[in-house]
Design a protein around this motif. Structure first.
Motif, PDB file in Angstrom:
ATOM      1  N   LEU A 141     -20.604 -23.458  27.752  1.00  0.00           N
ATOM      2  CA  LEU A 141     -19.491 -24.247  27.235  1.00  0.00           C
ATOM      3  C   LEU A 141     -19.893 -25.704  27.014  1.00  0.00           C
ATOM      4  O   LEU A 141     -19.304 -26.398  26.191  1.00  0.00           O
ATOM      5  N   TYR A 142     -20.893 -26.143  27.774  1.00  0.00           N
ATOM      6  CA  TYR A 142     -21.313 -27.534  27.653  1.00  0.00           C
ATOM      7  C   TYR A 142     -22.200 -27.765  26.435  1.00  0.00           C
ATOM      8  O   TYR A 142     -22.348 -28.876  25.962  1.00  0.00           O
ATOM      9  N   GLU A 160     -13.352 -31.841  33.308  1.00  0.00           N
ATOM     10  CA  GLU A 160     -14.439 -31.774  32.332  1.00  0.00           C
ATOM     11  C   GLU A 160     -14.153 -30.736  31.254  1.00  0.00           C
ATOM     12  O   GLU A 160     -14.406 -30.962  30.073  1.00  0.00           O
ATOM     13  N   LEU A 161     -13.639 -29.601  31.687  1.00  0.00           N
ATOM     14  CA  LEU A 161     -13.337 -28.552  30.715  1.00  0.00           C
ATOM     15  C   LEU A 161     -12.243 -28.995  29.752  1.00  0.00           C
ATOM     16  O   LEU A 161     -12.297 -28.708  28.551  1.00  0.00           O
ATOM     17  N   LYS A 162     -11.258 -29.698  30.260  1.00  0.00           N
ATOM     18  CA  LYS A 162     -10.189 -30.182  29.383  1.00  0.00           C
ATOM     19  C   LYS A 162     -10.750 -31.177  28.371  1.00  0.00           C
ATOM     20  O   LYS A 162     -10.333 -31.213  27.211  1.00  0.00           O
ATOM     21  N   LEU A 170     -18.115 -23.515  44.228  1.00  0.00           N
ATOM     22  CA  LEU A 170     -16.814 -22.950  43.856  1.00  0.00           C
ATOM     23  C   LEU A 170     -16.817 -21.428  43.940  1.00  0.00           C
ATOM     24  O   LEU A 170     -15.824 -20.776  43.639  1.00  0.00           O
ATOM     25  N   LEU A 204      -9.685 -21.234  37.006  1.00  0.00           N
ATOM     26  CA  LEU A 204      -9.823 -22.347  37.933  1.00  0.00           C
ATOM     27  C   LEU A 204      -8.469 -22.795  38.464  1.00  0.00           C
ATOM     28  O   LEU A 204      -8.349 -23.189  39.624  1.00  0.00           O
ATOM     29  N   TYR A 226     -20.528 -20.429  31.912  1.00  0.00           N
ATOM     30  CA  TYR A 226     -19.892 -21.732  32.024  1.00  0.00           C
ATOM     31  C   TYR A 226     -20.760 -22.828  31.412  1.00  0.00           C
ATOM     32  O   TYR A 226     -20.284 -23.676  30.651  1.00  0.00           O
ATOM     33  N   ARG A 247     -22.499 -27.078  41.730  1.00  0.00           N
ATOM     34  CA  ARG A 247     -21.043 -27.199  41.860  1.00  0.00           C
ATOM     35  C   ARG A 247     -20.399 -25.840  41.641  1.00  0.00           C
ATOM     36  O   ARG A 247     -19.487 -25.449  42.373  1.00  0.00           O
ATOM     37  N   THR A 257     -14.218 -30.187  37.722  1.00  0.00           N
ATOM     38  CA  THR A 257     -14.550 -29.164  36.735  1.00  0.00           C
ATOM     39  C   THR A 257     -13.431 -28.983  35.720  1.00  0.00           C
ATOM     40  O   THR A 257     -13.666 -28.908  34.507  1.00  0.00           O
ATOM     41  N   VAL A 306     -12.917 -21.708  27.008  1.00  0.00           N
ATOM     42  CA  VAL A 306     -12.600 -22.811  27.911  1.00  0.00           C
ATOM     43  C   VAL A 306     -11.234 -22.575  28.548  1.00  0.00           C
ATOM     44  O   VAL A 306     -11.050 -22.778  29.751  1.00  0.00           O
ATOM     45  N   LEU A 314     -10.317 -22.156  32.374  1.00  0.00           N
ATOM     46  CA  LEU A 314      -9.339 -23.064  32.973  1.00  0.00           C
ATOM     47  C   LEU A 314      -8.267 -22.276  33.724  1.00  0.00           C
ATOM     48  O   LEU A 314      -7.845 -22.682  34.809  1.00  0.00           O
TER      49      LEU A 314
END
Lengths: 128, 128
Positions: B78-79, A114-116, B65, B101, B75, B61, A111, B94, B98
């Motif tokens: 963001l895609y 992917e975010l990066k 988490l 996470l 989330y 996923r 994850t 993002v 991050l």
DNA sequence: CGTTTAGTTGACGTTTACGTAAAGTACGCT
DNA sequence: AGCGTACTTTACGTAAACGTCAACTAAACG
């Protein structure tokens, strides 16, 4: 280690811990009702020691990791080595838990990567 | 990549995906009702494409988490880079995610290390 | 000694993430 | 035409993790 810090007190009220960890007293009582902690009593009043505080830290970390209180309860049992008679079974349970966590670790790393990547694409578009 | 696999079909029924991912059709409908996926319709019947399937993977996923569906929904946004007009704001979101996470990653690594320590102590006692 | 202040135990309310019927529609087969 | 199977919506049920009163007790303070 905090437990060896001579300045850290040994006794805490329920409000002390609620304040320190930013949770409600209700939550702490709830954790006790579920057997996750077992503070001593002075009359009816709960008295927490460093051991209870340490368990609270583990509980909150478990929550940040997305585990249920039931799972955290099992997990806390792993720390009570003395109360654990079946050492072999303990090792098995630890391994189980480790597998879970390492799956989670892999998920996390995917994850994050992917975010990066998304961030890279976004900042590229800004720069152009 | 799976999306480029010419053998992977492009159309899935709700039961197909439920079977593939080991979840209930009810769960999938629930995710749709929360706006996490938006399959096409053939009459009343849902028709899923690879894009929906990919989103489902991300959803599951996210669940592993420990995120809530609400958080996963954010989330997923963001895609959708195309639908995202404010690219700067996207980058900020993002980065926020991050940070979360990576805190979680640190928690995980600590926990894993502690469990390995416990296991070491346990197996030592067995060996002795 | 009256009253804040901190603590207690119920008990009911709330949100999340679905499970579980119930009741109906649509297709494919025999 | 009848039947099974897969799909649909609507709606009520449920477990978890607390939040939020309510009613009570005990220590502390001016």
């Amino acid at each position: 280690m905090n437990a060896n810090d001579p300045d850290s007190p040994d006794l805490y009220s329920i409000a002390d811990l609620a304040r320190e960890f930013g949770i409600s007293t209700r939550a702490i009582r709830f954790y006790e009702s579920k057997g996750l902690i077992a503070p001593e009593r002075l009359g009816a009043t709960r008295v927490f020691r460093r051991r209870d505080r340490a368990r609270l830290i583990l509980i909150l970390r478990g929550k940040r990791l997305g585990f249920s209180l039931r799972e955290i309860s099992d997990y806390l049992g792993l720390y009570d080595a003395d109360r654990n008679q079946q050492v072999t079974m303990l090792a098995e349970k630890v391994d189980e838990r480790l597998n879970l966590l390492e799956q989670q670790l892999a998920d996390l790393q995917t994850t994050i990567a992917e975010l990066k990547e998304i961030r890279k694409l976004a900042t590229q578009r800004v720069a152009s």
